[in-house]
Design an enzyme around this catalytic site. Structure first.
Site, short mmCIF file in Angstrom:
data_model
loop_
_atom_site.label_atom_id
_atom_site.label_comp_id
_atom_site.label_asym_id
_atom_site.label_seq_id
_atom_site.Cartn_x
_atom_site.Cartn_y
_atom_site.Cartn_z
NE ARG A 1 0.90 1.90 -7.68
CZ ARG A 1 1.62 2.54 -7.99
NH1 ARG A 1 3.02 2.32 -7.69
NH2 ARG A 1 1.31 3.81 -8.38
CD GLU B 1 2.61 3.49 -2.34
OE1 GLU B 1 2.62 4.57 -2.88
OE2 GLU B 1 1.56 2.88 -2.39
#
Lengths: 477, 766
Positions: B308, B712
């Protein structure tokens, strides 16, 4: 002393009388509350830094009038609550009948995971009943929230209405009788006069004094020590006085920092500034100057300011009293000249050093400069990386007196005596400052730790003098 | 009344504020035992002898759990089976070598203190650079390549550099907690503060050597998770279950703050090494980036986290030629783990740092160079990411311009310049930074969710789903979705604690996906039930079933109305099933890890923030004066909850990048394992002026009710604070601001000295 009358060792928890019974006197108020089934009060850190354990304690103020104080239940021993009223989030409202504070928090989005929320609620609750109009945000700095980002909590706090006259918690401020009267149960003793405290200290085995307990309780909660006998100093009137006498401001060693914060507001500017940066409201409600000096931490903040103010200490034991300058008190890392069985009774500050307007020194030619600086990773409620407090006196632009005190730069809170000498007798100007900074840069050998490196400390020590100069050149260039 | 879109308070708010919301550690049981660990005092060692006899002599100690007590597999690893629950191999300082089980905390602690293991001390590997030097990695390197970065970098203007981005402790207010007991069938029930009940169930089962159907896990609510309870709740649940099995009594494991911080993994510290090429305008031409993550002692989720970071090293920028490599270093510290953003934040800090440097090199304002490099959907070849995903809905341009206007960016920049020119030692700085964050688990199969919705014959509804509540408001949004879909009032809906015996094989509540996945599954179940009820109601209302609507607790046809509970009762009497499962799998996403190509994300969440700071250049102390945020939540299901996520994420990110410093000493011992030394933001640290808005008219067609994931992405809005600090530091001159992360006062003072030195050199060379 009431002797071993255990029935006297009661306090009120959410309006119901509870007894310490045969409880281990090292038990914290937090553990006592949770063991009683009230699990709303949380343990987030057990060292007074997160505020999740905050409860409100109805406690007598200096005049004996009851007042709600937010405290960290993890750093208060259950015995300290005897004679007082303790309130938790479960006691002030129910889901179907919320207290105004709870309603505000709940509708504003002030809770997400909810774990810190009861603590916030109790800090807010205590502040709501304080006798000033504006909500003071400082009341919430000792409560950590990891979810909300605080904005809704701040808004909920500012939107709170002042309590109505028929609010039952408001009425308690006039109707409740709370007191820190003498009692003794198991190993916890709360004498009500100084000679008795000193006698207990000498006669009880392994006795330790405890005042607010905000530092000593850590030995129980994080180092897991157990004390055989604890002598609480909270009920001793001699330690709870604030008065001005014979050119000195005298502060009882057992006076809470919150009391100093309110009762001396405007009288000692350096202390006013200090409280903004000193721990949290919960801690200041319990901590005392005597405690901050007694633990002799090299990074205690109050000693630094008191050194700059040229404070003295009155030490007391059965043998009698002696007065010593604070600058002689610290001997080494956590070592002082306090003898066994001796306690700090009073902190004395010369009134002429307070820094507030003083008729004797209103001559235009004579001036005071004072400042304090606390350097830390986080501005509020952190332990100092470096702490400094400066007091300078000048006549006709010549420095006549200089006291530059530092914390976090040596094993003890300490004055920069060499640098002070360099400044005295000099004209207050760039040349003198540059010279003093050079001396100051060499005066201490700070260490590295988890807070900062030695190199950083070494650099900011002279920088703080530079800052002091720059901030004051407008006054006296 | 509409349920979706309303800013209703958290479903447990009234319980939170009255202290009546229970957490795992609050649950009490008759005869419950507690646990305390024996901790290793070296970072790398072999335990030669572990004598537990002395502990057993302590009054109140019931037993000591050691490796040989494990009947099943001695492993709690989430992905790779490299995490023994108990082992004689010491892999990090503080590791639990045995657990003392006792009647009281005091007894357990006293017992643990009496166990003195004997060690053969070995040399630990500490820090990323030492791991690189020792070739100590958990996995093979990952790589994503587009174009010919190395060729381009030979031909253009380039800069090289390194940035170390620090880690972060989760500091959830509720530490890790589990309570395990045997039920009346001799099967195991575990209450756990876990973000991933199904994996907790799986780990408990294989540690016990049982099939999973003998283990039920319940996650009631968490006192914060942030990723820290995605995989790392499992060992404590397993330990509690193991001890419960051995003692036949309930066992609670609740870590103290100190032990939690010593044992659990954190956000990965990451080191970025880069070479960037750009033209005279500041437009990026090529980037070669290597990202090294400190994975700690076991793999945990580190490979996906580094992925990520690699997926997000572009942030909102089109980089035509890009090589990014990812490495998971194996070191002797706690096993670093998921934390809000899951590697994305580190990748984005790197590219923002690089762009700031490029801007200074071409003598332009950083925001100008940022804007210049944005993805652009109007340009055919400038809206595809380096891993080949086409971005169909680039929202950054609109957000950027709107925010610059609403924050009065340009006027304030002039004010700041004037202030800086006039003040001898206080300096201000301001920056605007963008956020683009990909939504979906990048491990494609995890993008599935289930639900079980039960309607009782009185018309009340229980909703079960696989997601967990950690404060993010998932259950609140789920209730809104269920109420809206069934056409009833919120009061009728009860969202149940998450249990593995209601919905099996669930994915973690992570990757911001909680509402997208579980909300869609619940919606699916509710639609199935509504359709059944439509038929029943149609008969009662004597109309075609497709003309029946359910709203506000009524079945409605034209002017006719029937109470929901009457339809439900009728359905019951007609023997129509009143419960249904629901299921959702995210369509169309795919990713080939080896090729570094695919469409791993369903969509992107966007946002931007402006922050203004003031630094004291004599001490490095600073404060945040003002922040403005505009964030894209799609059509918000709950604006109150979503705003809370935006603000909370921003402040948490600000803490990470500025004051939260993890310090390990050179023996590998963590020195900052308590809030006295590890400082997260307080109420006094948030800006006095804090303007937060959600992007209006932001429907996301690809997610439930047009909403977007919000857990997030907002954390990375805090990069504007770091860049604003750099802007303030740059007022002293120099071409590059080398600011460490976190930017503690010490780091700020260091950075000021570097730019001052550089500025002096420039003057001298003239």
């Amino acid at each position: 002393m009431t002797g071993q009358d255990q029935t006297a060792a009661n306090f009120s928890l959410n309006g119901i009388s509870v007894s310490l019974g045969a409880l281990d006197h090292n038990t914290t108020l937090l553990n006592f509350i949770r063991a009683s089934g009230l699990t709303g009060t949380k343990e987030g850190c057990s060292e007074g830094d997160c505020g999740a354990c905050t409860v409100a304690v109805l406690t007598p103020d200096a005049s004996g009038k009851p007042k709600y104080q937010a405290v960290n239940a993890c750093l208060m021993l259950a015995g300290m609550a005897v004679g007082l009223e303790v309130w938790t989030s479960e006691g002030i409202g129910q889901p179907e009948a919320l207290h105004a504070v709870q309603a505000a928090m709940s509708s504003a989005g002030g809770s997400q995971c909810g774990y810190c929320t009861p603590g916030f609620v109790m800090s807010m609750f205590s502040e709501t009943y304080a006798d000033h109009l504006e909500f003071d945000e400082a009341a919430l700095v000792g409560n950590l929230c990891r979810c909300t980002g605080y904005r809704p909590i701040r808004e909920a706090a500012h939107a709170l209405p002042k309590p109505k006259a028929n609010d039952p918690f408001f009425e308690r401020l006039n109707t409740s009788s709370v007191s820190k009267s003498a009692f003794s149960v198991n190993g916890f003793h709360r004498p009500d006069h100084l000679p008795e405290a000193l006698r207990l200290l000498e006669t009880l085995p392994n006795a330790r004094m405890i005042a607010g307990g905000t530092d000593m309780a850590l030995e129980i909660t994080t180092a897991f020590k157990r004390f055989e006998n604890l002598i609480s100093l909270e009920g001793i009137p001699e330690l709870l006085e604030i008065r001005e006498v014979e050119g000195f401001l005298e502060i009882g060693a057992g006076v809470s920092l919150s009391r100093l914060e309110t009762e001396l507001r405007g009288r000692v500017p350096l202390l006013d500034e200090l409280w903004t940066w000193f721990a949290s409201r919960q801690i200041r409600n319990r901590a005392t100057l005597g405690g901050n000096l007694g633990t002799a931490s090299p990074i205690g903040d109050a000693p630094v300011v008191l050194l700059a103010l040229e404070a003295q200490l009155v030490l007391s034991s059965i043998q009698g009293e002696r007065t010593v300058p604070l600058s002689d008190y610290f001997l080494g890392y956590r070592k002082t000249l306090l003898r066994t069985f001796e306690l700090i009774k009073t902190i004395r500050i010369p009134i002429e050093n307070l820094g507030t307007i003083n008729p004797a020194h209103e001559l235009a030619s004579k001036q005071y400069l004072q400042a304090m600086y606390k350097i830390a990773k986080r501005g509020h409620d952190d332990i100092s990386t470096v702490m400094a407090a400066f007091h300078l006196e000048m006549e006709n632009n010549l420095v006549t007196k200089a006291r530059l005190a530092f914390g976090g730069v040596a094993a003890i809170p300490i004055r920069a005596l060499e640098t002070e000498k360099t400044l005295i007798g000099q004209v207050w100007n760039r040349v003198a400052i540059d010279k003093a900074k050079k001396v100051l840069a060499l005066e201490f050998k700070p260490i590295s730790d988890a807070r900062a490196s030695a190199s950083y400390r070494a650099r900011i020590i002279p920088n703080l003098l530079e800052k002091f100069w720059l901030e004051n050149t407008g006054v006296n260039a | 009344m509409k349920a979706v879109g309303m800013g209703v308070a958290h479903e447990s708010a009234k319980l939170h504020v009255t202290g009546t919301a229970k957490y795992t550690g609050d649950l009490d049981m008759l005869d419950v035992l507690v646990a305390y660990p024996v901790q290793a005092i070296h970072a790398r060692a072999r335990v030669l002898k572990l004598d537990i006899a002395a502990a057993l002599e302590v009054a109140g100690v019931v037993t000591v759990i050691v490796e040989s007590d494990i009947p099943g597999e001695n492993n709690t690893g989430a992905v790779k089976h490299d995490e023994p629950l108990l082992s004689s191999d010491v892999m990090y300082h503080g590791q639990a070598l045995a657990w003392v089980i006792a009647e009281t905390d005091d007894a357990a602690r006293a017992g643990a203190a009496r166990i003195k293991p004997q060690y053969e001390i070995l040399e630990p590997i500490l820090g990323i650079q030492n791991a690189i030097n020792a070739h100590s990695y958990h996995t093979e390197p990952l790589r994503i390549l587009r174009g010919n970065p190395d060729t381009i970098l030979e031909k253009t203007t380039t800069l090289e550099g390194e940035i170390l981005v620090g880690g972060q402790d989760h500091f959830y207010l509720e530490t890790q907690a589990s309570l395990a007991f045997l039920d009346e069938d001799g099967c195991m029930v575990v209450h756990s503060s876990t973000q991933h009940p199904s994996e907790t169930q799986a780990v408990v089962a294989h540690v016990l050597g049982w099939a999973r159907h003998k283990v039920s896990v319940q996650a009631l609510r968490m006192g914060g998770g942030f990723g820290g309870k995605e995989s790392q709740a499992n060992p404590y649940a397993a330990l509690a279950a193991l001890a419960a099995l051995k003692t036949r009594r309930p066992v609670r494991v609740r870590l103290t703050r100190h032990i939690d911080m010593q044992l659990t993994g954190k956000r990965h510290p990451m080191l970025g090494k880069y070479r960037v090429g750009f033209d005279v305008t500041g437009k990026l031409e090529a980037l070669h980036l290597e990202i090294y993550a400190d994975g700690g002692w076991s793999l945990d989720l580190s490979e996906a986290i580094v992925s990520r970071a690699m997926f997000h090293c572009d942030n909102a920028y089109f980089i035509p030629n890009l090589m990014v490599k990812g490495f998971v270093c194996k070191t002797n510290v706690t096993s670093h783990t998921a934390f809000r953003g899951f590697g994305g934040p580190q990748g984005m800090v790197l590219i923002e740092d690089i762009l700031d440097r490029v801007a200074r090199a071409v003598k332009k304002r950083p925001e100008v160079v940022r804007e210049l490099n944005f993805y652009n959907e109007n340009s055919l070849d400038q809206h595809t990411t380096h891993y080949g995903q086409t971005i169909s809905d680039v929202r950054i341009g609109n957000i950027w311009n709107t925010l610059k206007t609403s924050s009065d960016f340009e006027n304030r920049q002039l004010e700041i310049e004037n202030f800086n020119a006039s003040h001898p030692f206080l300096k201000r700085g301001m920056a605007i930074t963008p956020v683009k964050f990909g939504i979906s688990f990048t491990t494609t199969f995890l993008n599935q969710a289930g639900a079980l919705v039960l309607i009782y014959s009185d018309g009340s509804v229980q909703v079960n789903h696989g997601g967990t509540e950690m404060g993010q408001g998932l259950h609140t949004k789920i209730a809104q979705i269920a109420a809206q879909t069934l056409g009833v009032n919120l009061e009728r809906i009860r969202v149940m604690p998450t249990r593995t015996d209601k919905v099996p094989n669930t994915s973690a509540t992570a990757a911001s996906s909680g509402t997208d996945l579980n909300g869609a599954a619940v919606k699916n179940a509710c639609e199935i039930l509504r359709e059944r009820l439509e038929h029943v109601a149609a008969e009662m209302l004597k109309c075609p079933s497709d003309e029946v609507r359910f709203e506000n607790g009524f079945a409605v046809h034209l002017k006719q109305k029937l109470e929901f509970e009457k339809v439900v009762m009728k359905a019951y009497l007609e023997r129509v099933s009143l419960f249904s499962t629901g299921f959702f799998r995210t369509p169309e996403i795919h990713y080939d890890k080896v090729a570094g190509r695919g469409e791993p994300f369903r969509y992107f969440a966007w946002g931007a923030s402006v922050s203004e700071v003031e630094i004291d250049s004599l001490t490095g102390m600073w404060h945040l004066r003002r922040s403005d945020i505009l964030h894209d939540c799609g059509d918000s299901i709950n604006p109150l909850v979503d705003r809370g996520q935006v603000e909370g994420g921003f402040v948490q990110g600000m803490g990470w990048l500025t004051m939260e410093e993890l310090v390990w000493d050179d023996t590998g011992k963590l020195r900052t394992f308590a809030p006295s030394t590890y400082k997260i933001p307080t109420l006094a640290d948030i800006p006095l002026e804090f303007h937060v808005s959600l992007l209006p008219r932001a429907t996301e067609e690809k997610a439930v009710f047009g909403s977007k994931a919000v857990g997030e992405p907002p954390l990375m809005l805090a990069i504007s604070v770091r860049e604003a600090l750099k802007d303030a530091i740059s007022s002293f001159g120099g071409l590059e601001v080398k600011l460490a992360a976190p930017s503690t006062p010490e780091a700020i003072l260091d950075a000021i000295e570097i730019v001052k030195d550089a500025a002096r050199e420039i003057v001298m060379s003239l």
